[in-house]
Design a protein around this motif. Sequence first.
Motif: not given
Length: 323
Positions: A197-216
């Motif tokens: 929650g330090e930042s509110q938006v991110i644009l980052n590579g799917a290889t490193a980020t998709a799992s965090f989205v999938a996990q909510g």
Amino acid sequence: MHRRRLLGAFVAFGLSLSPICATAQTFTKPVRIIVPFAPGGTSDILARLIGPKLQEAIGQAVVVENKTGAGGNIGADIVAKAEKDGHTLLLIDISTLAISPTLFANMTYSPTKDLAPVGLILFAPYVLAVHPSLPVKSVAELVAHAKANPGKVPFGNAGIGVANHISAVQLEKTWGVAFKHVPYRGGADAIKGTVAGESQVILNGATATASFVAQGQLRGLAVSGDKRVDSIKDLPSFAELKVTPSDVGSWQGLLTTAGTPAPMQQRLNAELNKILAMPDIAKRIESIGGEVKAAPAAALAKWIESNTASYAAVIKDAGIKVQ
């Protein structure tokens, strides 16, 4: 889509070459793969995926070392100044190499003169995501929120001037908004900062980020590129949403020290392409949102040359400077 078209002319030609000279080259000591970003990011994930396979192929230990700082330039400089024997490699988001000459006034190395391309590895689209506490559930809502809060919405990135920061600046211009850019020491730290929650938006590579989205842990809004990512297939692509530029993302490549004998460079390219063609490697890359882009060294060199000019225009227009 110019980056995608740029590859076509090289891939079919380069992958058909017989590595006659390449196989004559042998490795005589451990190989270092320098990753110029923190552990857990796309470059690091790939290095630790490719490293064991390369070790099997060459009969020498392959060690991954994270050398962070200066937007990737500290690690790149180590490889630029290494012995010219192909035993020190750089696995990097190649956008870094196209950005640095414009962004940094006193470069300690030249990406084109001191580094020799080995080959492309993959394209991974960016995931545009927000912290779950942010009251937006679509790109349109994010744009509206940013317009209502100019310069106040913290947008995490892997460091000032790195590819996902420049891409976020491009989106700002497209949308007519202004974010509060928050730099971290690599994509992995940017993810952690946004999850916390330090930042509110991110644009980052799917290889490193998709799992965090999938996990909510993050709320995904879209993925860059022209198609959806299987692991988070409910997210629309930039092309679907008509977001420009749509082909921004993580373009990963492998390089070594300039002056390394051509046969050794060819051997490295041949081994890299063999690894990327392995079903388990290709499946793993696809499972984390990447798209294999095995290609000859010339394609990597051409990509860097072309994008150096396009990134320079964005950096100069936005007045981006490194402190």
